[in-house]
Design an enzyme around this catalytic site. Structure first.
Site: not given
Ligand SMILES: Nc1ncnc2c1ncn2[C@@H]1O[C@H](COP(=O)(O)O)[C@@H](OP(=O)(O)O)[C@H]1O
Ligand SMILES: [Mg+2]
Ligand SMILES: [Mg+2]
Ligand SMILES: [Mg+2]
Length: 344
Positions: A49, A72, A137, A139-140, A142, A245, A269, A272, A286, A299
Site C-alpha cells: 500500500d 488513503e 486507493d 491497494i483497495d 487489502t 464491509h 475490492s 467488483k 454493498r 473506494d
Molecule cells: N464497515 C465498513 N463498511 C463498508 N466498507 C468498509 C468498512 N470498513 C472498511 N471498509 C472499506 O472496505 C474496503 C474494501 O472493500 P471490499 O470489502 O469491497 O473489498 C476497504 O478498503 P481498503 O482495503 O482499501 O482499506 C475499506 O475502506
Molecule cells: Mg479501499
Molecule cells: Mg485500508
Molecule cells: Mg486501500
C-alpha cells in the site's frame, strides 16, 4: 479562447501510474513478507500500500503539480520504523516499467527515502467539491491482498466534484472480458508470459475500456459494456468477501426478493465494479453494516465512473452501493428499500 479538456494526458499518466504501481503490489503479493501493520481503526496496511501510493503520487506531482490529492495512507508508520521505510524504499526504486518512454511520461525518480515519505504525505488533502482532486486507493481490498484474493489499485480525477477519469488495476482478474465471474483469482494472475491481469479505465462521456496489464507500455484497449439483462432473476450479483464491509444477509434477502437464485460471487475490492462493467457479472450490492460508517471517496470514484461509462447506474449516497444495468436499477432499488425498510 478556453479549450475543452479531453483528459487525454490525465488518462495516459493515470494508466501508466496505476500499471507501474500494480507491478510493485504484485511483487509483494508473491512475497512472504508483506510488512503488515494495523492502523488505528484496526484495518491492515502493507508495504505494498505504501509503495504503490508513493509511486502514483510521484507521477501525479511531476505531471500535475497544482492538483490536490486525497489518498488513503500516510507515512507516519514509516517515519517511526526505519526498517519498514527501507523496505518500501527498495520496492519503489525497483518498480519500473520496461518501456523507457512510459517511464519518461511518469517523470523522474523518487530521490531518497526521506522524499518518499513527503510524497506519501502529499495525499493528505481534505478534498472538497471544488477544483482538481485525485483520489488514490493504493491497494483497495487489502484484506483480499493478504488472503491471496482480489485487490485493485485505484485512481480517479475529480473536477469540481465530478469524476472525469477513473483507472483500476486488477492484477488478479482474468484478462478476458468474457470469462464468467468467479471467486478466487484468475489463471492469468500466475504471471506467465508477463501477463498479470487487467487495467480498466474510463473518461467521462467517452465510454469505458479494458486492456491487459503489462510490464512495459500500455497494451491495446477495447470498449467494455455491461451485459444486457432482460430477466433480473437470472442476474449474477457480487458482494464483499468481508461480512464486516457489507451486510451479506441483507444482500441475500434482496436477491431473493428479485427472484435471483444464483449464489452471490464474493470478491474483494473495486474488482467488483470492473467485473460488472465488462459484463462478467450483473449487479454489485454493498449494504451498510453500521449506521455510522461513511464510505470513502477512494473506494468508489474510479469504479463508479467505469460502471456508468459502461452503461450502468450506481447509487451511493454514502450508505452502501447499488450498481446495476440502467434498465433494472429501479427494480433493485425497490427491493433494497423493502429489505432495509423492514429492519427499521
Ligand atoms: N464497515 C465498513 N463498511 C463498508 N466498507 C468498509 C468498512 N470498513 C472498511 N471498509 C472499506 O472496505 C474496503 C474494501 O472493500 P471490499 O470489502 O469491497 O473489498 C476497504 O478498503 P481498503 O482495503 O482499501 O482499506 C475499506 O475502506
Ligand atoms: Mg479501499
Ligand atoms: Mg485500508
Ligand atoms: Mg486501500
Amino acid at each position: 479562447m478556453a479549450t475543452t479538456n479531453t483528459y487525454d494526458h490525465e488518462l495516459n499518466v493515470a494508466l501508466l501510474a496505476v500499471q507501474r504501481a500494480t507491478l510493485l503490489t504484485k511483487s509483494v503479493f508473491h512475497s512472504h513478507t508483506k510488512g503488515t501493520l494495523n492502523k488505528s481503526d484496526a484495518s491492515p496496511v502493507t508495504i505494498g500500500d505504501f509503495g504503490a501510493q508513493a509511486l502514483i503520487i510521484a507521477a501525479l506531482q511531476l505531471n500535475f503539480p497544482d492538483d490536490e490529492i486525497v489518498a488513503e495512507e500516510e507515512a507516519k508508520d514509516l517515519r517511526e520504523n526505519g526498517q519498514l521505510r527501507e523496505t518500501v524504499w527498495d520496492l519503489v526504486q525497483k518498480a519500473k516499467l520496461s518501456d523507457s518512454s512510459a517511464e519518461k511520461v511518469l517523470g523522474g525518480e523518487v530521490k531518497s527515502a526521506e522524499s518518499m515519505l513527503d510524497i506519501i504525505d502529499k495525499g493528505a488533502s481534505q478534498g472538497g467539491a471544488k477544483g482538481r482532486i485525485w483520489a488514490i486507493d493504493p491497494i483497495d481490498g487489502t484484506k483480499g491482498f493478504l488472503r491471496g484474493g482480489q485487490y485493485a489499485v485505484c485512481l480517479a480525477l475529480m473536477v469540481d466534484g465530478d469524476v472525469k477519469v477513473g483507472v483500476l488495476g486488477c492484477p488478479n482478474l482474468p484478462v478476458s472480458d468474457s470469462e464468467p465471474l468467479k471467486e478466487g483469482i484468475g489463471a492469468d494472475a500466475s504471471d506467465e508470459e508477463g501477463k498479470f491481469g487487467v487495467l480498466f479505465s474510463a473518461v467521462q462521456g467517452k465510454g469505458a475500456q479494458s486492456r491487459a496489464l503489462s510490464k512495459s507500455g500500455l497494451a491495446e484497449s477495447h470498449d467494455i459494456k455491461m451485459k444486457p439483462l432482460t430477466n433480473i432473476s437470472e442476474a449474477t450479483f457480487c458482494e464483499s468477501v468481508e461480512a464486516g464491509h457489507s451486510s451479506q444477509g441483507d444482500a441475500a434477502a434482496i436477491a431473493s426478493k428479485l427472484g435471483i437464485t444464483k449464489p452471490s460471487v464474493r470478491m474483494d475490492s473495486q474488482a467488483k465494479y470492473g467485473s460488472i462493467a465488462r459484463g462478467a457479472g450483473d449487479l454489485y450490492l454493498r449494504l451498510p453494516v453500521r449506521k455510522d460508517y461513511v464510505e470513502k471517496i477512494w473506494d468508489h470514484a474510479a469504479g463508479d465512473l467505469i460502471v456508468r461509462e459502461a452503461g450502468g447506474r450506481t447509487l451511493k449516497e454514502n450508505k452502501g452501493v447499488v450498481a446495476a444495468p440502467k434498465d433494472v436499477h429501479g427494480k433493485v432499488i425497490e427491493a433494497v428499500r423493502e429489505v432495509l425498510g423492514e429492519k427499521e
